[in-house]
Design an enzyme around this catalytic site. Structure first.
Site, PDB file in Angstrom:
ATOM      1  N   LYS A 112       0.822  -1.220   0.000  1.00  0.00           N
ATOM      2  CA  LYS A 112       0.000   0.000   0.000  1.00  0.00           C
ATOM      3  C   LYS A 112       0.854   1.268   0.000  1.00  0.00           C
ATOM      4  O   LYS A 112       0.423   2.311  -0.478  1.00  0.00           O
ATOM      5  CB  LYS A 112      -0.971  -0.013   1.174  1.00  0.00           C
ATOM      6  CG  LYS A 112      -2.030  -1.093   0.998  1.00  0.00           C
ATOM      7  CD  LYS A 112      -3.119  -1.033   2.042  1.00  0.00           C
ATOM      8  CE  LYS A 112      -4.223  -2.031   1.725  1.00  0.00           C
ATOM      9  NZ  LYS A 112      -3.806  -3.439   1.896  1.00  0.00           N
TER      10      LYS A 112
HETATM   11  C1  LIG Z   1      -4.442  -4.517   1.218  1.00  0.00           C
HETATM   12  C2  LIG Z   1      -3.623  -5.757   1.070  1.00  0.00           C
HETATM   13  C3  LIG Z   1      -3.944  -6.747   0.100  1.00  0.00           C
HETATM   14  C4  LIG Z   1      -5.177  -6.658  -0.784  1.00  0.00           C
HETATM   15  O1  LIG Z   1      -5.063  -5.657  -1.764  1.00  0.00           O
HETATM   16  P1  LIG Z   1      -6.353  -5.161  -2.573  1.00  0.00           P
HETATM   17  O2  LIG Z   1      -5.888  -4.018  -3.395  1.00  0.00           O
HETATM   18  O3  LIG Z   1      -7.357  -4.777  -1.542  1.00  0.00           O
HETATM   19  O4  LIG Z   1      -6.812  -6.315  -3.387  1.00  0.00           O
HETATM   20  C5  LIG Z   1      -3.090  -7.831  -0.029  1.00  0.00           C
HETATM   21  N1  LIG Z   1      -2.001  -7.970   0.766  1.00  0.00           N
HETATM   22  C6  LIG Z   1      -1.672  -7.064   1.698  1.00  0.00           C
HETATM   23  C7  LIG Z   1      -0.471  -7.289   2.553  1.00  0.00           C
HETATM   24  C8  LIG Z   1      -2.459  -5.915   1.882  1.00  0.00           C
HETATM   25  O5  LIG Z   1      -2.115  -5.006   2.831  1.00  0.00           O
END
Ligand SMILES: *Cc1c(COP(=O)(O)O)cnc(C)c1O
Length: 468
Positions: A112
């Site tokens: 993120k």
């Molecule tokens: C948020 C997150 C996901 C999922 O990502 P999306 O964009 O919601 O599909 C997968 N792995 C981790 C570690 C995350 O923090």
């Protein structure tokens, strides 16, 4: 570049207005009016560029006239300067024609950061240019809150309040939020559950008077700029292959469908993607959808991959819009049905088109632990539970072993040490930059699960400096 809503009724906006508004006024999500095109020659020319240079070439196609080239380049360079690997998103070979792309070298050790570090800066830039300030309010069960706080800390135009359920996030996750002591950062531990936190945030946005008084805003996963920033590493991965224009496939652990939708965007822009493989945990709404052509809400089961414990994949609406020929009226009706009945179905023609590109697989906690153990035994590579689900899905669903498969590793194993240790017997150490995390001073306020009290707190702590 103009932006339109997936439900067809909201005003058409420029990039910077779409950025600041997040959700469209008709309840839809903003998408570019048309996908920009990158030619095969331009893709080939990405080979050897730095991450920031790649990001600049991709993102300027979306920001159009809203952000000048020099400003955009500066925001991008600054966003990725603090990442702890010179490659920003390094790749490691994992097997025959298979690579792991590590998307955990940002400040909070999850993918993120790759979008959020840019989003915080461009938010601040656009707001400052307009002479405006906003109050960002969000709820978190872990990863999103820390990424948002790291992205917004110390920014003059932003005051950020993050609600987390007291005692229900891991120690690493809590400390990543509460040890940030910039005066514009406010951590609230709510005596309640994650759902209580999320309901209070929703209620604050629905309280028009409060929303206007605070100039409330959000940096959640439906913000277009997050998807845009995530398309970059798909191009970068292909550019790292022998021939950047040859077919590649990706395996993506998925919750809200934001990350994998960015892969779809890269494909629409011209990247030669053969397959996008989705990995789900037992909250498998997406995998069930690709099996049955029917989206159906169920309850949430807690798993060892908590960032994918979701009930609805909010970004999926953007794919539906594409599958139905960008007809906002159809999407509006489908979403109304989903809201009223908890499910909707997609026609056979649209499903056939979706299945050409997407495949999906689900894994239980036990299977995920098995994958962590196996990959460690085979390659001495520790995976966090989310990344392990991606790898397992890629291996289970790849159609053509001759096409390079790139597994997106979305979190550092040290972010989920208990699950990793239980599966592999290895204790994943925190990277150097966070090695003193447990010695740092924490600051947070514990508040009752009471909307009025939380709103009062936001109102009185909004202007930095006055209450501390
Ligand atoms: C948020 C997150 C996901 C999922 O990502 P999306 O964009 O919601 O599909 C997968 N792995 C981790 C570690 C995350 O923090």
């Amino acid at each position: 570049m103009k932006y339109v809503s997936t439900r067809g009724q909201a005003p058409i906006l420029d990039f910077d207005d779409a950025l600041l508004s997040g959700l469209a006024r008709d309840g839809g999500l903003y998408v570019p009016e048309s996908w920009p095109n990158i030619s095969a020659d331009e893709i080939a020319a990405l080979k050897g560029l730095s991450y920031s240079e790649t990001a600049f070439r991709i993102m300027r196609l979306f920001t159009g006239d809203s952000i000048g080239d020099d400003d955009l380049a500066h925001l991008i360079n600054d966003a990725y300067a603090g990442f702890d690997d010179p490659d920003v998103a390094p790749m490691k070979q994992l097997g025959e024609n298979e690579w792991l792309m590590e998307l955990f070298h940002g400040p909070t050790l999850a993918f993120k950061d790759y979008a959020m570090q840019f989003l915080g800066r461009i938010f601040d830039f656009v707001l400052t240019r307009r002479g405006k300030r906003v109050t960002i309010v969000g709820a978190t069960s872990g990863d999103t809150g820390s990424a948002a706080i790291e992205a917004c800390r110390g920014r003059d135009a932003i005051e950020i309040f993050i609600l987390h359920p007291e005692g229900r996030v891991s120690d690493v996750q809590r400390r990543q939020m509460t040890t940030i002591t910039d005066s514009n950062v406010h951590n609230i531990a709510v005596k309640g559950t994650f759902d209580d936190c999320q309901n209070m945030v929703k209620a604050m946005f629905n309280d028009t008077d409060f929303r206007d008084r605070c100039n409330l805003s959000a940096v959640n996963s439906i913000n277009w700029a997050r998807v845009m920033a995530q398309t970059v590493y798909y191009f970068r991965a292909a550019a790292g292959m022998y021939d950047p224009t040859a077919p590649v496939s990706f395996a993506v652990p998925t919750g809200n469908f934001g990350n994998v939708f960015a892969g779809y965007g890269a494909k629409r822009m011209g990247l030669n993607i053969e397959q996008l493989i989705i990995g789900s945990n037992s909250n498998d709404i997406l995998t069930r959808f690709f099996e049955a052509g029917r989206m159906e809400m169920t309850g949430i089961h807690p798993t060892i991959s908590p960032s994918m414990d979701i009930q609805i994949s909010s970004n999926f609406e953007r794919l539906l819009f594409e599958l139905y020929g960008r007809d906002g009226n159809i999407i509006k009706d489908m979403m109304t049905t989903f809201n009223d009945t908890g499910s909707f179905s997609v026609g056979e023609k649209e499903m056939a088109r979706a299945r050409e590109l997407f495949a999906a697989a689900r894994f239980s906690d036990e299977e995920t632990s098995g994958t962590i153990a196996r990959i460690f035994a085979e390659h001495k590579q520790l995976l966090d539970p989310h990344s392990a689900i991606g790898v397992a899905a890629g291996r289970a669903r790849r159609r053509n072993p001759g096409t390079p498969l790139i597994d997106l590793a979305t979190a550092h194993p040290a972010k989920f040490p208990d699950a990793v240790r239980a599966a592999s017997g290895q204790h994943p150490a925190l990277p150097e930059k966070l090695s003193d995390l447990f010695d740092r001073e924490e600051r947070f306020n514990v508040l009752d699960n009471d909307l009025t009290g939380v709103q009062e707190f936001v109102l009185t702590h909004r202007t930095d400096g006055t209450t501390r």
